[in-house]
Write a protein that holds these residues in place. Structure first.
Motif, PDB file in Angstrom:
ATOM      1  N   LEU A  64      34.214  40.079  45.072  1.00  0.00           N
ATOM      2  CA  LEU A  64      32.934  39.798  45.718  1.00  0.00           C
ATOM      3  C   LEU A  64      33.040  38.597  46.659  1.00  0.00           C
ATOM      4  O   LEU A  64      32.391  38.575  47.728  1.00  0.00           O
ATOM      5  N   LEU A  65      33.857  37.608  46.283  1.00  0.00           N
ATOM      6  CA  LEU A  65      34.067  36.472  47.188  1.00  0.00           C
ATOM      7  C   LEU A  65      34.750  36.914  48.481  1.00  0.00           C
ATOM      8  O   LEU A  65      34.406  36.443  49.581  1.00  0.00           O
ATOM      9  N   LEU A  66      35.704  37.834  48.351  1.00  0.00           N
ATOM     10  CA  LEU A  66      36.348  38.358  49.564  1.00  0.00           C
ATOM     11  C   LEU A  66      35.343  39.086  50.437  1.00  0.00           C
ATOM     12  O   LEU A  66      35.357  38.972  51.675  1.00  0.00           O
ATOM     13  N   ALA A  67      34.450  39.866  49.789  1.00  0.00           N
ATOM     14  CA  ALA A  67      33.426  40.571  50.566  1.00  0.00           C
ATOM     15  C   ALA A  67      32.472  39.580  51.233  1.00  0.00           C
ATOM     16  O   ALA A  67      32.020  39.799  52.369  1.00  0.00           O
ATOM     17  N   ALA A  68      32.157  38.489  50.551  1.00  0.00           N
ATOM     18  CA  ALA A  68      31.273  37.489  51.129  1.00  0.00           C
ATOM     19  C   ALA A  68      31.910  36.795  52.338  1.00  0.00           C
ATOM     20  O   ALA A  68      31.203  36.341  53.252  1.00  0.00           O
ATOM     21  N   LEU A  69      33.258  36.730  52.359  1.00  0.00           N
ATOM     22  CA  LEU A  69      33.950  36.134  53.508  1.00  0.00           C
ATOM     23  C   LEU A  69      34.127  37.126  54.639  1.00  0.00           C
ATOM     24  O   LEU A  69      34.792  36.830  55.646  1.00  0.00           O
ATOM     25  N   GLY A  70      33.579  38.315  54.446  1.00  0.00           N
ATOM     26  CA  GLY A  70      33.672  39.319  55.501  1.00  0.00           C
ATOM     27  C   GLY A  70      34.979  40.072  55.491  1.00  0.00           C
ATOM     28  O   GLY A  70      35.319  40.728  56.485  1.00  0.00           O
ATOM     29  N   GLN A  71      35.705  40.024  54.383  1.00  0.00           N
ATOM     30  CA  GLN A  71      36.980  40.720  54.282  1.00  0.00           C
ATOM     31  C   GLN A  71      36.834  41.949  53.385  1.00  0.00           C
ATOM     32  O   GLN A  71      36.023  41.974  52.444  1.00  0.00           O
ATOM     33  N   ILE A 113      27.680  44.685  51.371  1.00  0.00           N
ATOM     34  CA  ILE A 113      28.085  43.510  52.157  1.00  0.00           C
ATOM     35  C   ILE A 113      29.057  43.889  53.261  1.00  0.00           C
ATOM     36  O   ILE A 113      28.967  43.407  54.400  1.00  0.00           O
ATOM     37  N   SER A 114      30.019  44.792  52.945  1.00  0.00           N
ATOM     38  CA  SER A 114      31.117  45.082  53.878  1.00  0.00           C
ATOM     39  C   SER A 114      30.771  46.279  54.754  1.00  0.00           C
ATOM     40  O   SER A 114      31.128  47.417  54.432  1.00  0.00           O
ATOM     41  N   LEU A 115      30.070  46.055  55.847  1.00  0.00           N
ATOM     42  CA  LEU A 115      29.829  47.075  56.885  1.00  0.00           C
ATOM     43  C   LEU A 115      29.336  48.388  56.267  1.00  0.00           C
ATOM     44  O   LEU A 115      30.059  49.401  56.266  1.00  0.00           O
ATOM     45  N   PRO A 116      28.158  48.434  55.718  1.00  0.00           N
ATOM     46  CA  PRO A 116      27.683  49.659  55.057  1.00  0.00           C
ATOM     47  C   PRO A 116      27.595  50.852  55.991  1.00  0.00           C
ATOM     48  O   PRO A 116      27.644  51.989  55.540  1.00  0.00           O
ATOM     49  N   ASP A 117      27.446  50.614  57.331  1.00  0.00           N
ATOM     50  CA  ASP A 117      27.343  51.745  58.260  1.00  0.00           C
ATOM     51  C   ASP A 117      28.643  52.529  58.372  1.00  0.00           C
ATOM     52  O   ASP A 117      28.636  53.692  58.810  1.00  0.00           O
ATOM     53  N   GLN A 118      29.776  51.915  57.995  1.00  0.00           N
ATOM     54  CA  GLN A 118      31.081  52.577  58.139  1.00  0.00           C
ATOM     55  C   GLN A 118      31.448  53.395  56.889  1.00  0.00           C
ATOM     56  O   GLN A 118      32.495  54.035  56.864  1.00  0.00           O
ATOM     57  N   VAL A 119      30.632  53.336  55.839  1.00  0.00           N
ATOM     58  CA  VAL A 119      30.930  54.052  54.582  1.00  0.00           C
ATOM     59  C   VAL A 119      30.022  55.262  54.488  1.00  0.00           C
ATOM     60  O   VAL A 119      28.797  55.139  54.549  1.00  0.00           O
TER      61      VAL A 119
END
Length: 381
Positions: A64-71, A113-119
């Motif tokens: 989740l920390l990685l997702a919060a950093l935009g990764q 968090i991680s670009l929901p439009d791409q999933v």
């Protein structure tokens, strides 16, 4: 702290995942914090067996920390699946369901968090199927392991029960052998002792009578040896040749037994009432041993000049065997019959009870001692 082989394998797996992920991210030019978080997210695999839920939670938090950093935390996905499988395979159902729920929540947050439009929806379905399949595989392994442990435990209990039955059978067999040895040895030795005492008394005054007593001692000793040899032959199970087995004594041997007691100096006679029928082998031997023990006790304890009567009564459904003597001795203990209740009568009582019979042993109202047993016989026996 002791480290076993599975822990070493887990540590090696965690090192491979961490190094592989770190090298891949460094080669792609990812920032150093992202690389460090990814490496840290793989390290909980090293302690997955000891703390499955804790390791899984640490991996989820770092993801989740990685997702919060935009990764994209997908590089830690392999470690996540391994830890989810471990929680399902090594913990109870409640903990396993908690890990599965946590994985769904973490995936939902990561997807948001991680670009929901791409999933796409198909991507969500695939992830859910993969998570459920990994969790189900872990649970199946746990159930199979529990089933095998139950089989092993059941086999252990059966083996213990079998060992207990074996020990009980051995104890019963030792008791049976002890009774047989007592019946054989005590009877013949008592007869030989009386005959030897008689021979010593008349050795100088009547050598012919002493020689007759010594011959009787020799015959009695030979009979004792034959009976003991037959008994040992039954017990033998090894050797290249089968042991010789003589027939067990029975009611048909009572005349010879009474005659032997007469030769030893006891006035004894046998009375048979009723029509003899077929008697089971066990009852036949038990009745013989009862008469043998009763006559031996009379010879040893009833005093000089005592007489004994053996009465065998055959009835349609019952066998009655009785040994009575008229011995009169001065000791109060002997008058109450206490000196006669030794190992022999205890063994006889067990024999009689084994075949459903009733034993009565004690002093007679008019003096002397009486041993009586009544054996039930089934129809046709």
């Amino acid at each position: 702290m002791r480290i076993d082989r599975p822990q070493l394998l887990d540590a090696a797996l965690a090192a491979v995942l961490a190094v592989g992920s770190g090298v891949a991210l460094a080669y792609s030019g990812s920032p150093l914090p992202v690389t460090l978080l990814t490496v840290l997210a793989c390290l909980p695999v090293a302690v997955r067996r000891r703390w499955p839920l804790g390791a899984f939670t640490a991996n989820i938090v770092l993801g989740l920390l990685l997702a919060a950093l935009g990764q994209d935390p997908g590089t830690t996905g392999t470690a996540t699946l391994i830890l989810l499988y471990t929680a399902a395979a090594y913990r109870g159902l409640a903990v396993a369901l908690g890990a599965l729920l946590l994985s769904f929540v973490a995936y939902t947050l990561n997807a948001a968090i991680s670009l929901p439009d791409q999933v796409t929806l198909s991507d969500h379905v695939i992830v859910v199927i993969v998570l459920a399949a990994v969790w189900g595989t872990g649970r199946s392994l746990r159930l199979r392991r529990a089933y095998l442990d139950e089989l092993k435990d059941r086999a252990t209990r059966l083996e213990r029960a079998r060992d207990a039955d074996t020990r009980a059978a051995k104890a019963e067999e030792r008791a049976r052998i002890a009774r047989e040895l007592h019946d054989v040895v005590a009877h013949h030795v008592s007869v030989m002792t009386v005959q030897a005492a008689a021979a010593r008394k008349v050795l100088a005054s009547d050598p012919a009578l002493a020689d007759e007593a010594l011959s009787a001692i020799e015959n009695t000793g030979r009979m004792a040896m034959n009976e003991m040899r037959n008994m040992v032959g039954v017990l033998r199970t090894d050797g290249g040749y089968p042991a010789e087995r003589g027939p067990q004594p029975g009611m048909h041997d009572l005349p010879a037994l009474v005659e032997q007691m007469r030769e030893a100096g006891l006035s004894a006679r046998l009375s048979v009432e009723g029509v003899p029928g077929a008697i089971p082998a066990g009852v036949d031997l038990a009745a013989y041993r009862l008469v043998q023990e009763g006559l031996t006790n009379t010879l040893r304890h009833a005093g000089a000049g005592a007489a004994a009567v053996v009465t065998v009564r055959h009835e349609p459904r019952e066998l009655d065997v009785r040994v009575e003597d008229d011995g009169r001795v001065p000791s109060q203990a002997q008058q109450t019959g206490k000196d006669r209740v030794g190992h022999g009568l205890v063994g006889i009582r067990e024999r009689v009870a084994l075949y459903g019979g009733i034993l009565k042993a004690g002093p007679r109202p008019g003096g002397g001692f009486e041993v009586q047993a009544r054996f039930p016989l089934k129809d046709g026996q």
